[in-house]
Design a protein around this motif. Structure first.
Motif, PDB file in Angstrom:
ATOM      1  N   ARG A 142      77.855  51.706 158.427  1.00 13.27           N
ATOM      2  CA  ARG A 142      77.600  50.786 157.313  1.00 13.27           C
ATOM      3  C   ARG A 142      76.562  49.735 157.699  1.00 13.27           C
ATOM      4  O   ARG A 142      75.640  49.430 156.915  1.00 13.27           O
ATOM      5  N   GLU A 143      76.683  49.157 158.877  1.00 11.80           N
ATOM      6  CA  GLU A 143      75.719  48.141 159.323  1.00 11.80           C
ATOM      7  C   GLU A 143      74.334  48.761 159.476  1.00 11.80           C
ATOM      8  O   GLU A 143      73.325  48.161 159.073  1.00 11.80           O
ATOM      9  N   PHE A 144      74.264  49.943 160.067  1.00 11.32           N
ATOM     10  CA  PHE A 144      72.970  50.593 160.270  1.00 11.32           C
ATOM     11  C   PHE A 144      72.305  50.937 158.945  1.00 11.32           C
ATOM     12  O   PHE A 144      71.083  50.798 158.792  1.00 11.32           O
ATOM     13  N   GLU A 145      73.084  51.399 157.975  1.00 10.96           N
ATOM     14  CA  GLU A 145      72.524  51.746 156.660  1.00 10.96           C
ATOM     15  C   GLU A 145      71.962  50.509 155.975  1.00 10.96           C
ATOM     16  O   GLU A 145      70.905  50.554 155.344  1.00 10.96           O
ATOM     17  N   ALA A 146      72.667  49.365 156.132  1.00 10.56           N
ATOM     18  CA  ALA A 146      72.214  48.140 155.482  1.00 10.56           C
ATOM     19  C   ALA A 146      70.987  47.556 156.180  1.00 10.56           C
ATOM     20  O   ALA A 146      70.077  47.034 155.520  1.00 10.56           O
ATOM     21  N   ARG A 147      70.951  47.654 157.505  1.00 13.13           N
ATOM     22  CA  ARG A 147      69.856  47.066 158.280  1.00 13.13           C
ATOM     23  C   ARG A 147      69.463  48.030 159.398  1.00 13.13           C
ATOM     24  O   ARG A 147      69.918  47.879 160.547  1.00 13.13           O
ATOM     25  N   LEU A 172      80.858  59.645 165.712  1.00 18.11           N
ATOM     26  CA  LEU A 172      79.690  59.208 164.952  1.00 18.11           C
ATOM     27  C   LEU A 172      78.716  60.374 164.755  1.00 18.11           C
ATOM     28  O   LEU A 172      78.167  60.557 163.657  1.00 18.11           O
ATOM     29  N   ALA A 173      78.484  61.141 165.813  1.00 19.44           N
ATOM     30  CA  ALA A 173      77.564  62.279 165.717  1.00 19.44           C
ATOM     31  C   ALA A 173      78.075  63.316 164.724  1.00 19.44           C
ATOM     32  O   ALA A 173      77.285  63.949 163.999  1.00 19.44           O
ATOM     33  N   ALA A 174      79.404  63.492 164.672  1.00 19.57           N
ATOM     34  CA  ALA A 174      79.973  64.480 163.748  1.00 19.57           C
ATOM     35  C   ALA A 174      79.920  63.997 162.310  1.00 19.57           C
ATOM     36  O   ALA A 174      79.614  64.779 161.391  1.00 19.57           O
ATOM     37  N   ARG A 175      80.214  62.693 162.092  1.00 24.71           N
ATOM     38  CA  ARG A 175      80.278  62.163 160.726  1.00 24.71           C
ATOM     39  C   ARG A 175      78.901  61.773 160.186  1.00 24.71           C
ATOM     40  O   ARG A 175      78.671  61.815 158.975  1.00 24.71           O
ATOM     41  N   HIS A 176      78.011  61.369 161.068  1.00 22.91           N
ATOM     42  CA  HIS A 176      76.693  60.865 160.646  1.00 22.91           C
ATOM     43  C   HIS A 176      75.614  61.478 161.536  1.00 22.91           C
ATOM     44  O   HIS A 176      74.967  60.765 162.331  1.00 22.91           O
ATOM     45  N   PRO A 177      75.378  62.755 161.456  1.00 31.01           N
ATOM     46  CA  PRO A 177      74.421  63.416 162.366  1.00 31.01           C
ATOM     47  C   PRO A 177      72.995  62.915 162.217  1.00 31.01           C
ATOM     48  O   PRO A 177      72.177  63.089 163.128  1.00 31.01           O
ATOM     49  N   GLN A 178      72.677  62.293 161.093  1.00 33.11           N
ATOM     50  CA  GLN A 178      71.313  61.795 160.894  1.00 33.11           C
ATOM     51  C   GLN A 178      71.053  60.486 161.626  1.00 33.11           C
ATOM     52  O   GLN A 178      69.893  60.051 161.744  1.00 33.11           O
TER      53      GLN A 178
END
Length: 773
Positions: A595-600, A621-627
């Motif tokens: 969430r923090e990375f997406e916002a900033r 994190l790698a499994a849920r958000h591979p991008q």
């Protein structure tokens, strides 16, 4: 001519009388306590009029020579130079005996001059620590002969002394004229510099807490250099815990560009040795052969001004050493006598056998200390004054080719193993603290060390790595056993029996220092002035107690130059990172990071209490958000990999760097601007609750009435603040820190966080009692 240069007798003779090979064969010398006890034993055997520790001095031209003679018997008119030793004296290298005679005869002339004696018996008294037997060599010398010897030594040193006087004058003049290398001080840098300058002139110890990013290295070096002429400082020692700290100091000294200033970098022996497969004596190593014969030319070349300033980096010392065929490591140790500023690790001053402290005491130097990132000195001090003997080290020594072929060695090591096994049989618990060192085990350990020492002396070419490793560990343990007191404990740890095993594996013996203050305090007191500085020295009493600061030490807490608006601090009160809640914390932490990375979008560091925890969150994190880009710190990460890890943090980069709290990326790294815009701290950094830490807690409670605080809370929060300090490095930086654990909302925890973070009341919970499990 009035004397203008003062030199100790030992320093004079080591300069003028040492010849031949560097000879450091592995024949261990007595410890400091054994040496003092030996000198006292010799004195006790003498008559009632025997005088000890005679203070003597004499002049020769511009030179004043002073020192303390070991003993003098007025009735027999015999001056004694006492040396303690272990092993057979007939194996002593001739160069050692030659140096001892040179020292004794210099003292002889100083005594003849002081008491108007026409002649004197000069005696070298060698006391065997093991047998307590004396071997005495005596020579009758006339006052004229002693005077001639004294003048010969002085003449060899005098030209060097004149150069040193000229250098000191030029150095002090340059330091008096020294200007700050920038247009002005950074915010917070001036009050820090003023406090260091005042402490130096007053001869006091200063504890300085100053925030990251204000330039503490330059802010302490500059004022201490400015104060050196007025405070009559002979040497400045900049002591750091890590290579990065040493490099910052060297860079700052280059920036200051003081022409006549001699700056020396000291590095560890394993980093400077050219022939690690050879022993340190002339029969083995070509760079030890004739070392003292070639040393004068190498020393002169190293210290000859070749540019506007002289910084003896490791590479420069190596170049000079190899040009003159001498050992780079031991050349650097010799150059420490003549450098104005020495930059090195803590251990060069604080270790039990520290080079810089020993030289300072022998030569009566007036020293200024700068201790960088001083919060590290608590744990580093504990490690310096601890020792461990592991069963596999003994097992490998017993299996070594040497032990198997030399009956005396095999017998001594087997006896030690039997004594050790007997101790294990009597211990039913996996972990146990002993009130004293078991006498049978200690005797067996002493016998093993003495036998190895005798064998090494008889066979100097032997290079048995397993035997050497055991010998080193055993000597360290015995040395600290002499000093065992309430500041340390002796513990024995037995691992549990493995699957199918009938009994537990052999134990590990450890003398574990818990309170380094009794060892550190005399070193701090020996310096004219000292400044211990860091961004995290809170609470002050914790560091004063554990580091042994003098009662009248000064304190400065430099206000942060950063504004609350630069750093957003968020507390994740809905997450617990306690071990029992770890599995449940993975998804909420991953969601928070994403969430923090997406916002900033930008570069972030995510810190965890262990590699296992780090891997679990990074995998999730790698499994849920591979991008989402990420990279990880690994166990025992090589230097090249650490550099590649940091290289990912660029001004245009994006991603999450996963690291362990308290590791290589928690402090000492500088990632300003967009290179790092945030950090996640998924831990309070509290040490594990285990038998060792519980022993520390009990000792801290008994000594300071603060067992939980001193053992768990303060060390943990210190690591947190250091790691969070990576985010805001300059007045232009902006960033966020996420404190992930409900315990961060407690008042007693927030009291240890930087005041400028300005946490709001809504982020707090009521105070609770410890422990924090």
């Amino acid at each position: 001519m009035n004397p203008r240069y003062t030199v100790a007798v030992r320093e004079l003779c080591e300069f003028a009388a040492k010849q031949g090979d560097l000879d450091l064969r592995f024949t261990p010398a007595p410890s400091a306590l054994e040496g003092m006890a030996g000198h006292a034993l010799v004195a006790a055997r003498r008559g009632p009029g025997y005088q000890t520790e005679l203070s003597l001095q004499g002049d020769h031209g511009a030179l004043r020579v002073r020192g303390r003679a070991d003993g003098y018997d007025p009735a027999r008119q015999r001056l004694e130079e006492v040396k303690t030793h272990k092993g057979r004296l007939d194996r002593q290298p001739p160069s050692h005996r030659q140096l001892h005679w040179a020292q004794a005869k210099v003292y002889g002339w100083l005594l003849c001059r002081q008491q108007d004696l026409a002649a004197l018996d000069i005696a070298l008294v060698y006391l065997d620590i093991g047998s307590q037997q004396e071997t005495v060599f005596t020579e009758r010398c006339s006052a004229g002969e002693l005077r001639q010897h004294f003048e010969q030594q002085c003449e060899r040193f005098l030209a060097w002394a004149e150069q040193q006087l000229a250098h000191r004058g030029a150095r002090d003049a340059a330091l008096q004229a020294l200007a700050f290398p920038f247009d002005g001080f950074r915010a917070g840098q001036r009050p820090l510099a003023e406090a260091v300058y005042k402490a130096a002139n007053a001869g006091r110890c200063l504890l300085a807490q100053a925030p990251t990013g204000i330039g503490k290295t330059l802010g302490t070096l500059f004022p201490l250099l400015k104060a050196a002429p007025g405070a009559k400082l002979d040497k400045l020692f900049f002591l750091a815990a890590k290579t990065s700290g040493r490099q910052l100091a060297l860079d700052a000294l280059e920036r200051l560009a003081v022409g006549p200033l001699r700056v020396l970098e000291l590095v560890a022996r394993d980093k400077a040795c050219e022939h690690p497969d050879k022993a340190c004596h002339g029969e083995s190593c070509p760079l030890a052969r004739g070392f003292y014969d070639r040393l004068p030319a190498a020393r002169a070349a190293a210290l000859a001004p070749s540019a506007e300033r002289l910084v003896l980096h490791r590479a420069r010392v190596r170049d000079v050493a190899l040009q003159h065929d001498v050992c780079p490591y031991y050349l650097s140790q010799e150059l420490a006598r003549w450098a104005d500023v020495v930059v090195g690790d803590y251990n060069y001053y604080f270790d039990l056998g520290a080079l810089l402290h020993g030289l300072a005491q022998a030569n009566l130097w007036r020293v200024g200390l700068l201790v960088d990132e001083a919060h590290n000195l608590v744990e580093r001090g504990r490690r310096m004054y601890s020792a461990e003997l592991r069963p596999d080290t003994l097992a490998e020594a017993r299996r070594s080719v040497t032990a198997q072929t030399v009956p005396a060695l095999k017998k001594a090591l087997d006896k030690l193993r039997r004594c050790w096994a007997a101790l294990d049989r009597d211990q039913s618990l996996p972990y146990q603290v002993h009130a004293a060192f078991p006498a049978p085990l200690r005797a067996a350990l002493q016998l093993a060390c003495a036998t190895i020492g005798e064998h090494d002396a008889e066979h100097p070419q032997t290079q048995d790595a397993a035997l050497r490793a055991f010998h080193f560990e055993a000597l360290q343990l015995l040395r600290l056993a002499e000093l065992l007191d309430t500041h340390s404990l002796l513990d024995v740890t037995r691992p549990p029996a493995g699957a199918g095993a009938h009994r537990a594996a052999p134990s590990t013996l450890c003398i574990r220092n818990l309170v380094p203050a009794p060892f550190l305090a005399p070193r701090l007191a020996a310096a004219h002035t000292s400044t211990l500085f860091s961004a995290t020295l809170q609470p002050r009493l914790y560091y004063a107690d554990l580091l042994g600061l003098p009662a009248d030490h000064a304190v400065i807490d430099v206000a942060s130059p950063f504004q609350p608006g630069q750093l957003r601090v968020e507390i994740a009160r809905h997450i617990s990172t306690r071990y029992r809640h770890r599995a449940a914390s993975l998804d909420p932490i991953v969601a928070l990071i994403a969430r923090e990375f997406e916002a900033r979008p930008g570069n972030y560091l995510a810190f965890f209490s262990s590699y296992d925890y780090l891997e679990q969150v990074a995998d999730r994190l790698a499994a849920r958000h591979p991008q989402l880009p990420s990279w990880r710190q690994s166990r025992r990460m090589p230097e090249a990999e650490r550099q590649r890890f940091l290289a990912r943090f660029t001004d245009t980069g994006q991603g999450i760097g996963f690291a362990v709290l308290g590791g290589a990326f928690s402090e000492g790294i500088d990632l300003p601007g967009r290179r790092l815009i945030g950090a996640f701290l998924s831990t309070l950094g509290l040490p594990q609750v285990n038998p060792v830490n519980e022993q520390i807690r009990a000792r801290m409670q008994a000594m300071f009435g603060a067992g939980d605080d001193y053992t768990y809370l303060y060390p943990g929060l210190q690591k947190v603040v250091q790691a969070a300090g990576r985010v805001i490095r300059t007045p232009d930086d902006r960033g966020v820190v996420h404190l992930i654990d409900d315990r961060y909302a407690r008042r007693e925890v927030q009291a240890l966080l930087p005041a400028w973070w300005m946490l709001t009341p809504s982020q707090r919970l009521p105070a609770k009692t410890y422990p924090f499990g």
